[in-house]
Scaffold this active site. Structure first.
Site, PDB file in Angstrom:
ATOM      1  N   ARG A  99     -56.902  40.911  11.085  1.00  0.00           N
ATOM      2  CA  ARG A  99     -55.558  40.383  10.858  1.00  0.00           C
ATOM      3  C   ARG A  99     -55.134  39.399  11.938  1.00  0.00           C
ATOM      4  NH1 ARG A  99     -53.366  38.081   7.589  1.00  0.00           N
ATOM      5  NH2 ARG A  99     -54.177  39.678   6.178  1.00  0.00           N
ATOM      6  N   LYS A 134     -40.317  22.540  19.293  1.00  0.00           N
ATOM      7  CA  LYS A 134     -39.861  23.444  18.231  1.00  0.00           C
ATOM      8  C   LYS A 134     -41.056  24.260  17.731  1.00  0.00           C
ATOM      9  CE  LYS A 134     -36.161  20.276  16.906  1.00  0.00           C
ATOM     10  NZ  LYS A 134     -35.627  19.348  15.886  1.00  0.00           N
ATOM     11  N   LYS A 166     -32.309  13.674  27.950  1.00  0.00           N
ATOM     12  CA  LYS A 166     -31.687  13.630  26.631  1.00  0.00           C
ATOM     13  C   LYS A 166     -30.193  13.372  26.759  1.00  0.00           C
ATOM     14  CE  LYS A 166     -33.726  15.899  23.384  1.00  0.00           C
ATOM     15  NZ  LYS A 166     -34.191  16.959  22.456  1.00  0.00           N
ATOM     16  N   GLU A 199     -33.715   9.398  26.121  1.00  0.00           N
ATOM     17  CA  GLU A 199     -33.206   9.346  24.756  1.00  0.00           C
ATOM     18  C   GLU A 199     -32.022   8.381  24.720  1.00  0.00           C
ATOM     19  OE1 GLU A 199     -32.544  12.982  22.003  1.00  0.00           O
ATOM     20  OE2 GLU A 199     -30.600  12.582  22.904  1.00  0.00           O
ATOM     21  N   ASP A 220     -33.037   7.712  19.141  1.00  0.00           N
ATOM     22  CA  ASP A 220     -32.574   8.926  18.482  1.00  0.00           C
ATOM     23  C   ASP A 220     -31.721   8.622  17.261  1.00  0.00           C
ATOM     24  OD1 ASP A 220     -32.148  11.765  18.218  1.00  0.00           O
ATOM     25  OD2 ASP A 220     -30.142  11.456  19.041  1.00  0.00           O
TER      26      ASP A 220
END
Length: 281
Positions: A99, A134, A166, A199, A220
Protein backbone atom coordinates in the site's frame (compact mmCIF):
# COMPACT_ATOMS: atom_id res chain seq x y z
CA UNK A 1 20.01 20.82 5.86
CA UNK A 2 19.13 17.16 5.29
CA UNK A 3 19.92 15.44 2.00
CA UNK A 4 17.28 14.09 -0.36
CA UNK A 5 17.94 10.56 0.83
CA UNK A 6 17.66 11.55 4.49
CA UNK A 7 14.38 13.39 3.93
CA UNK A 8 12.89 10.44 2.05
CA UNK A 9 14.08 8.00 4.71
CA UNK A 10 12.38 10.12 7.40
CA UNK A 11 9.21 10.18 5.31
CA UNK A 12 9.23 6.39 4.89
CA UNK A 13 9.86 5.83 8.60
CA UNK A 14 6.77 7.88 9.44
CA UNK A 15 4.71 6.20 6.70
CA UNK A 16 5.56 2.69 7.90
CA UNK A 17 4.81 3.68 11.50
CA UNK A 18 1.44 5.02 10.37
CA UNK A 19 0.46 2.04 8.23
CA UNK A 20 2.25 -1.08 9.53
CA UNK A 21 2.75 -0.11 13.15
CA UNK A 22 4.04 -3.17 15.04
CA UNK A 23 2.96 -5.51 12.23
CA UNK A 24 0.25 -6.27 9.69
CA UNK A 25 -2.13 -8.40 11.76
CA UNK A 26 -3.85 -9.89 8.71
CA UNK A 27 -0.66 -10.88 6.90
CA UNK A 28 1.16 -12.14 10.00
CA UNK A 29 -1.79 -14.32 10.98
CA UNK A 30 -2.51 -15.81 7.54
CA UNK A 31 0.85 -16.08 5.71
CA UNK A 32 3.65 -18.40 6.90
CA UNK A 33 6.96 -16.63 7.57
CA UNK A 34 8.82 -18.85 5.09
CA UNK A 35 6.39 -18.24 2.18
CA UNK A 36 8.12 -16.80 -0.92
CA UNK A 37 6.42 -15.13 -3.87
CA UNK A 38 6.43 -12.38 -6.48
CA UNK A 39 4.24 -9.43 -7.42
CA UNK A 40 4.36 -7.01 -10.32
CA UNK A 41 3.21 -3.41 -10.76
CA UNK A 42 0.42 -3.35 -13.33
CA UNK A 43 -0.37 -0.03 -15.02
CA UNK A 44 -4.12 0.43 -15.61
CA UNK A 45 -4.24 3.94 -17.06
CA UNK A 46 -2.34 5.94 -19.68
CA UNK A 47 0.14 8.43 -18.25
CA UNK A 48 3.72 9.14 -17.20
CA UNK A 49 5.36 6.73 -14.76
CA UNK A 50 7.02 8.25 -11.69
CA UNK A 51 8.25 6.90 -8.36
CA UNK A 52 10.14 3.76 -9.42
CA UNK A 53 13.26 4.95 -7.61
CA UNK A 54 11.24 5.69 -4.47
CA UNK A 55 9.51 2.31 -4.67
CA UNK A 56 12.93 0.67 -4.58
CA UNK A 57 13.71 2.64 -1.42
CA UNK A 58 10.44 1.44 0.14
CA UNK A 59 11.26 -2.22 -0.46
CA UNK A 60 14.91 -1.91 0.60
CA UNK A 61 14.03 -0.10 3.81
CA UNK A 62 11.41 -2.63 4.89
CA UNK A 63 13.19 -5.79 3.80
CA UNK A 64 16.58 -5.73 2.01
CA UNK A 65 16.02 -9.32 0.86
CA UNK A 66 13.30 -8.19 -1.56
CA UNK A 67 14.58 -8.28 -5.14
CA UNK A 68 13.21 -5.68 -7.59
CA UNK A 69 13.48 -6.06 -11.37
CA UNK A 70 12.61 -2.86 -13.26
CA UNK A 71 11.16 -3.00 -16.78
CA UNK A 72 10.03 0.62 -17.21
CA UNK A 73 11.92 3.64 -15.87
CA UNK A 74 10.66 6.91 -14.40
CA UNK A 75 9.51 9.39 -17.05
CA UNK A 76 8.29 6.79 -19.53
CA UNK A 77 4.86 7.15 -21.12
CA UNK A 78 2.84 4.10 -20.10
CA UNK A 79 -0.45 2.52 -21.08
CA UNK A 80 -2.89 0.01 -19.57
CA UNK A 81 -1.36 -3.47 -19.36
CA UNK A 82 2.24 -2.31 -18.99
CA UNK A 83 4.29 -4.01 -16.26
CA UNK A 84 6.61 -1.48 -14.63
CA UNK A 85 8.54 -3.83 -12.35
CA UNK A 86 8.50 -7.14 -10.49
CA UNK A 87 9.43 -7.74 -6.85
CA UNK A 88 10.37 -11.15 -5.42
CA UNK A 89 10.89 -12.28 -1.84
CA UNK A 90 9.02 -13.03 1.40
CA UNK A 91 5.27 -12.75 0.81
CA UNK A 92 4.81 -11.12 4.20
CA UNK A 93 7.13 -8.30 3.15
CA UNK A 94 5.45 -7.91 -0.24
CA UNK A 95 2.05 -7.52 1.37
CA UNK A 96 3.20 -5.10 4.07
CA UNK A 97 4.93 -2.75 1.59
CA UNK A 98 2.22 -2.89 -1.08
CA UNK A 99 0.00 0.00 0.00
CA UNK A 100 2.76 2.48 0.81
CA UNK A 101 4.50 1.79 -2.49
CA UNK A 102 1.22 2.14 -4.42
CA UNK A 103 0.27 5.37 -2.64
CA UNK A 104 3.62 6.88 -3.62
CA UNK A 105 3.64 5.55 -7.19
CA UNK A 106 0.05 6.58 -7.89
CA UNK A 107 0.52 10.08 -6.46
CA UNK A 108 3.83 10.74 -8.17
CA UNK A 109 2.66 9.30 -11.50
CA UNK A 110 -0.48 11.43 -11.34
CA UNK A 111 1.61 14.56 -10.83
CA UNK A 112 4.07 13.59 -13.59
CA UNK A 113 1.17 12.93 -15.96
CA UNK A 114 -0.46 16.27 -15.14
CA UNK A 115 2.85 18.10 -15.57
CA UNK A 116 3.47 16.48 -18.93
CA UNK A 117 0.07 17.66 -20.16
CA UNK A 118 0.95 21.24 -19.24
CA UNK A 119 4.47 21.14 -20.62
CA UNK A 120 3.22 19.57 -23.86
CA UNK A 121 1.00 22.65 -24.35
CA UNK A 122 4.17 24.75 -24.40
CA UNK A 123 5.84 22.72 -27.15
CA UNK A 124 8.08 24.91 -29.31
CA UNK A 125 8.18 27.74 -26.77
CA UNK A 126 10.91 28.62 -24.28
CA UNK A 127 8.51 28.74 -21.33
CA UNK A 128 8.82 26.09 -18.64
CA UNK A 129 6.00 25.08 -16.33
CA UNK A 130 6.83 25.44 -12.62
CA UNK A 131 5.41 23.89 -9.48
CA UNK A 132 4.62 25.85 -6.30
CA UNK A 133 4.64 25.29 -2.53
CA UNK A 134 1.04 24.06 -2.75
CA UNK A 135 2.09 20.53 -1.90
CA UNK A 136 1.02 17.85 0.57
CA UNK A 137 2.80 18.54 3.90
CA UNK A 138 5.68 16.10 4.30
CA UNK A 139 5.53 14.90 0.69
CA UNK A 140 6.97 17.97 -1.04
CA UNK A 141 10.26 16.35 -2.02
CA UNK A 142 8.41 13.49 -3.77
CA UNK A 143 5.84 15.74 -5.42
CA UNK A 144 8.44 18.14 -6.75
CA UNK A 145 10.52 15.21 -7.99
CA UNK A 146 7.44 14.00 -9.88
CA UNK A 147 7.09 17.42 -11.54
CA UNK A 148 10.63 17.13 -12.89
CA UNK A 149 9.98 13.59 -14.08
CA UNK A 150 6.94 14.91 -15.96
CA UNK A 151 9.06 17.48 -17.79
CA UNK A 152 8.41 20.54 -15.62
CA UNK A 153 10.79 22.49 -13.41
CA UNK A 154 10.91 23.15 -9.69
CA UNK A 155 10.41 26.57 -8.17
CA UNK A 156 12.04 26.97 -4.74
CA UNK A 157 11.87 23.88 -2.55
CA UNK A 158 10.86 25.91 0.48
CA UNK A 159 11.26 29.23 2.24
CA UNK A 160 15.00 28.70 2.65
CA UNK A 161 16.46 28.40 -0.86
CA UNK A 162 15.20 31.54 -2.64
CA UNK A 163 13.95 34.98 -1.69
CA UNK A 164 10.47 35.52 -3.10
CA UNK A 165 9.15 38.94 -2.15
CA UNK A 166 5.38 38.72 -2.50
CA UNK A 167 2.71 41.38 -2.18
CA UNK A 168 2.42 41.07 1.61
CA UNK A 169 6.19 41.37 2.02
CA UNK A 170 6.16 44.48 -0.19
CA UNK A 171 3.32 46.08 1.75
CA UNK A 172 4.84 45.35 5.18
CA UNK A 173 8.32 46.45 4.07
CA UNK A 174 7.05 49.76 2.68
CA UNK A 175 7.60 49.04 -1.01
CA UNK A 176 9.66 47.05 -3.49
CA UNK A 177 12.85 49.16 -3.24
CA UNK A 178 12.86 48.83 0.54
CA UNK A 179 12.12 45.10 0.49
CA UNK A 180 14.84 44.29 -2.05
CA UNK A 181 17.42 46.47 -0.29
CA UNK A 182 16.63 44.76 3.02
CA UNK A 183 16.91 41.31 1.40
CA UNK A 184 20.32 42.10 -0.09
CA UNK A 185 21.54 43.51 3.23
CA UNK A 186 20.34 40.40 5.10
CA UNK A 187 22.10 38.09 2.64
CA UNK A 188 25.37 39.99 2.95
CA UNK A 189 25.22 39.93 6.75
CA UNK A 190 24.37 36.21 6.83
CA UNK A 191 26.66 34.95 4.09
CA UNK A 192 23.78 33.92 1.83
CA UNK A 193 23.72 33.91 -1.96
CA UNK A 194 20.09 33.43 -3.02
CA UNK A 195 18.18 34.54 -6.07
CA UNK A 196 15.66 37.31 -5.50
CA UNK A 197 12.25 37.24 -7.16
CA UNK A 198 9.62 39.95 -6.74
CA UNK A 199 5.89 39.60 -7.31
CA UNK A 200 4.52 42.59 -9.21
CA UNK A 201 0.96 43.80 -9.67
CA UNK A 202 1.34 46.64 -12.17
CA UNK A 203 3.73 48.46 -14.50
CA UNK A 204 5.09 50.77 -11.80
CA UNK A 205 6.05 47.81 -9.62
CA UNK A 206 7.77 46.18 -12.61
CA UNK A 207 9.86 49.33 -13.08
CA UNK A 208 10.73 49.38 -9.38
CA UNK A 209 11.78 45.72 -9.47
CA UNK A 210 14.01 46.35 -12.49
CA UNK A 211 15.65 49.34 -10.83
CA UNK A 212 16.21 47.32 -7.65
CA UNK A 213 18.11 44.66 -9.62
CA UNK A 214 16.26 41.41 -9.03
CA UNK A 215 16.83 38.02 -10.64
CA UNK A 216 13.23 37.32 -11.62
CA UNK A 217 9.99 39.27 -11.88
CA UNK A 218 6.69 37.52 -11.25
CA UNK A 219 3.66 38.90 -13.07
CA UNK A 220 0.76 38.21 -10.73
CA UNK A 221 -2.69 37.82 -12.30
CA UNK A 222 -1.77 39.59 -15.54
CA UNK A 223 -3.86 38.57 -18.55
CA UNK A 224 -1.96 37.45 -21.69
CA UNK A 225 -2.12 40.89 -23.34
CA UNK A 226 -0.73 42.67 -20.27
CA UNK A 227 1.85 39.91 -19.94
CA UNK A 228 3.13 40.55 -23.47
CA UNK A 229 3.41 44.28 -22.69
CA UNK A 230 5.29 43.53 -19.47
CA UNK A 231 7.72 41.19 -21.23
CA UNK A 232 8.46 43.95 -23.73
CA UNK A 233 9.03 46.46 -20.92
CA UNK A 234 11.38 44.09 -19.08
CA UNK A 235 13.28 43.55 -22.33
CA UNK A 236 15.26 40.52 -21.28
CA UNK A 237 16.89 42.30 -18.32
CA UNK A 238 15.69 39.57 -15.95
CA UNK A 239 13.75 36.31 -15.94
CA UNK A 240 9.96 36.59 -16.14
CA UNK A 241 7.39 34.32 -14.50
CA UNK A 242 3.62 34.33 -14.94
CA UNK A 243 1.44 33.27 -12.02
CA UNK A 244 -2.14 33.33 -10.85
CA UNK A 245 -5.17 31.45 -12.15
CA UNK A 246 -3.48 30.03 -15.24
CA UNK A 247 -5.19 26.92 -16.58
CA UNK A 248 -4.38 24.31 -19.20
CA UNK A 249 -6.62 26.20 -21.61
CA UNK A 250 -4.87 29.56 -21.16
CA UNK A 251 -1.33 28.26 -20.64
CA UNK A 252 -0.08 28.56 -24.21
CA UNK A 253 -1.21 32.20 -24.49
CA UNK A 254 1.09 33.06 -21.60
CA UNK A 255 3.92 31.10 -23.14
CA UNK A 256 3.45 32.92 -26.44
CA UNK A 257 3.65 36.22 -24.56
CA UNK A 258 7.34 35.45 -24.04
CA UNK A 259 7.68 34.55 -20.36
CA UNK A 260 10.38 32.19 -19.15
CA UNK A 261 8.30 30.39 -16.53
CA UNK A 262 4.65 29.73 -15.73
CA UNK A 263 3.84 28.59 -12.21
CA UNK A 264 0.81 26.33 -11.79
CA UNK A 265 -0.40 25.17 -8.37
CA UNK A 266 -2.66 22.58 -10.00
CA UNK A 267 0.38 20.42 -10.82
CA UNK A 268 0.38 19.25 -7.22
CA UNK A 269 -2.57 20.51 -5.18
CA UNK A 270 -5.48 18.71 -6.87
CA UNK A 271 -4.10 15.80 -8.84
CA UNK A 272 -5.77 12.43 -9.41
CA UNK A 273 -3.47 9.47 -8.88
CA UNK A 274 -2.65 7.24 -11.85
CA UNK A 275 -4.48 3.91 -11.63
CA UNK A 276 -2.23 0.90 -11.02
CA UNK A 277 -2.13 -2.25 -8.90
CA UNK A 278 0.43 -4.62 -7.37
CA UNK A 279 -0.61 -8.16 -8.24
CA UNK A 280 0.77 -11.63 -7.58
CA UNK A 281 2.51 -13.12 -10.60
Amino acid sequence: MKTREELIDDLLTLAFAEDVGDGDATTLSTIPAEEQGAQHLLVKEEGVLAGVDIARMVFEKFDPSLKMTVYIQDGARVKPGDIAFKVEGPVRSLLQTERLMLNIMQRMSGIATQTAKYQDRLAGLKAKVLDTRKTTPGLRILEKEAVKIGGGANHRMGLFDMILIKDNHVDFAGGIPQAVAAAKKWMKENGKDLKIEVETRNTEEIRQALEAGVDRIMLDNFDPARTAEAVKLIGGKTEVESSGGITLDTLREYGEAGVDFISVGALTHSVKGLDMSFKAC
